[in-house]
Design an enzyme around this catalytic site. Sequence first.
Site, PDB file in Angstrom:
ATOM      1  CG  HIS A   1     101.552   8.802  49.146  1.00 52.96           C
ATOM      2  ND1 HIS A   1     100.449   8.826  49.956  1.00 52.96           N
ATOM      3  CD2 HIS A   1     101.973  10.090  49.046  1.00 52.96           C
ATOM      4  CE1 HIS A   1     100.194  10.084  50.335  1.00 52.96           C
ATOM      5  NE2 HIS A   1     101.112  10.876  49.784  1.00 52.96           N
ATOM      6  CG  LEU A   2     106.969   3.777  49.835  1.00 51.41           C
ATOM      7  CD1 LEU A   2     108.103   3.032  50.507  1.00 51.41           C
ATOM      8  CD2 LEU A   2     107.487   4.478  48.578  1.00 51.41           C
ATOM      9  NE  ARG A   3     100.379   5.356  45.162  1.00 49.95           N
ATOM     10  CZ  ARG A   3      99.808   6.493  45.569  1.00 49.95           C
ATOM     11  NH1 ARG A   3      99.193   6.570  46.724  1.00 49.95           N
ATOM     12  NH2 ARG A   3      99.838   7.551  44.800  1.00 49.95           N
TER      13      ARG A   3
ATOM     14  CG  HIS B   1     101.184  18.480  50.394  1.00 43.80           C
ATOM     15  ND1 HIS B   1     100.066  19.104  50.883  1.00 43.80           N
ATOM     16  CD2 HIS B   1     100.879  17.167  50.306  1.00 43.80           C
ATOM     17  CE1 HIS B   1      99.125  18.193  51.070  1.00 43.80           C
ATOM     18  NE2 HIS B   1      99.588  17.017  50.741  1.00 43.80           N
TER      19      HIS B   1
ATOM     20  CG  ASP C   1     102.812  14.395  48.207  1.00 45.03           C
ATOM     21  OD1 ASP C   1     102.534  13.224  48.557  1.00 45.03           O
ATOM     22  OD2 ASP C   1     101.944  15.263  47.962  1.00 45.03           O
TER      23      ASP C   1
ATOM     24  CG  HIS D   1     104.514  13.618  52.219  1.00 42.83           C
ATOM     25  ND1 HIS D   1     103.763  14.753  52.471  1.00 42.83           N
ATOM     26  CD2 HIS D   1     103.682  12.774  51.553  1.00 42.83           C
ATOM     27  CE1 HIS D   1     102.549  14.593  51.963  1.00 42.83           C
ATOM     28  NE2 HIS D   1     102.479  13.405  51.386  1.00 42.83           N
TER      29      HIS D   1
ATOM     30  CG  HIS E   1      98.593   7.677  40.817  1.00 43.02           C
ATOM     31  ND1 HIS E   1      97.746   6.909  41.573  1.00 43.02           N
ATOM     32  CD2 HIS E   1      98.722   8.852  41.473  1.00 43.02           C
ATOM     33  CE1 HIS E   1      97.366   7.593  42.644  1.00 43.02           C
ATOM     34  NE2 HIS E   1      97.950   8.779  42.614  1.00 43.02           N
TER      35      HIS E   1
ATOM     36  N   GLY F   1      98.572  12.868  41.644  1.00 38.87           N
ATOM     37  CA  GLY F   1      99.848  12.672  42.331  1.00 38.87           C
ATOM     38  C   GLY F   1     101.004  12.495  41.366  1.00 38.87           C
TER      39      GLY F   1
ATOM     40  CG  ASN G   1      97.340   7.551  50.756  1.00 39.53           C
ATOM     41  OD1 ASN G   1      98.494   7.216  50.989  1.00 39.53           O
ATOM     42  ND2 ASN G   1      97.024   8.309  49.720  1.00 39.53           N
TER      43      ASN G   1
END
Length: 409
Positions: free
Chosen positions: A54-56, A213, A281, A52, A285, A296, A86
């Site tokens: 989020h590598l953007r 999560h 997770d 899990h 940012h 996040g 996302n």
Amino acid sequence: MIIKNAKFYLGGKVVIKDILIEKGKITGIGKFKGEGIDANGLFALPGLIDPHVHLRDPGLTYKEDFHSGTRAALAGGFTTVLDMPNTTPPTTTVKSFKQKQVIAKKKAVCDYGLHFGATKNNFNEVKKAKPNSMKLCMGKTTGNLLVDDVYSILKHFSSFPKEKPLIVHAEDAETLEAIEKMKKGRAEIAEKIAVEKARLLAEQTDRVVYFAHTTTFEAVHLAKIWKKSLVEVAPHYLFLSREKDGKRLGKFSKVYPPLRSEAERRELWGALYFVDSVGSDHAPHTSQDKKKSSAGFPGLETTLALFLNAYNEGKIELPWIINRMAENPAKIFGLNSKGRIGKGYDGDITLVDLKEGWKVSADDFESKCGWTPYEGFTLKGRVKKVFLRGNLVVDDSKVVKEVKGKRVL
Ligand code: DOR
Ligand code: ZN
């Protein structure tokens, strides 16, 4: 490559042996002649898998990208990461799925997989893309991947292959909205209602569902009423709480789901036996974005160390860490060559110093986001060397080499 005198779990017992890696695969465990890297004093874990992150990339690469994010993974002891959909554009079509594969192939320096994203009407895209896992968000979070009506949830639950993990962000959109109107923050009830809803729908459609999560003891147990439920925990609900850390972090404490009370945090530790996996997770940012209310936390470079520290405090056993951070993620997501130190498996090994103390500072991190909610924490237990398919990529706690990441999901 020979890793000499490695101490590790083999068949349930701690052994000290050499690990022979040839052409990226573990080909022998025993005693081998020849040059090698000495692991004396270090403990060997299977290269960890983070299901899990989020590598953007694409779209928000000023926060993170496949290069910086996978470097952060290696520094944190992970040799495989599974990326969330996302991004901008979201990974919800055949086209964007392919586009992300191209980007990851070019930039990733650890092994990786991509989760597909569910929308209210992308059923045909899912069929055509044939992903091995899919994420469905029942409540609004970063990006706009919202599937909040029972009809669409049910349709995805029945059409996505039953034994493939369908990952659910369980926060009920309608409940969140009501709570917001009443100005009471994102209460725990939004999660419990969503877990109940998703669990009942999974039961009805006889499918595997993976709860991302999970934040409370009760949510874990509600999920586990259905035998095909899989439950993930994220570190921040175990190590941070609203009371303890909300004030300290101010706007930087915002995360979905939100940090829970100190009492709930403590209770969650009691549910760990029932938990299937850990997901960091990792949701980076920049500080500037956090000040503008982005939700996040980054997590790749602190998650393992937090659990090693907990091990040193007697709160958790090493086999739990190995099972929830390597073996189980490999099993759940069908990564057959990953997750174990054994003949035939990929030569992914994370060597940690269980006793080394260090102070967390985002200045030393690989992530682009530039901050961490654990700044200043002193942790005991540190990643020292990492091997990715036999290549020494982290040495003395620093990324020292880059090899091309391989797609595994
Ligand atoms: O706080 C969060 N941030 N929760 C999520 O579910 C998504 C994540 C992000 O991508 O920023
Ligand atoms: Zn997430």
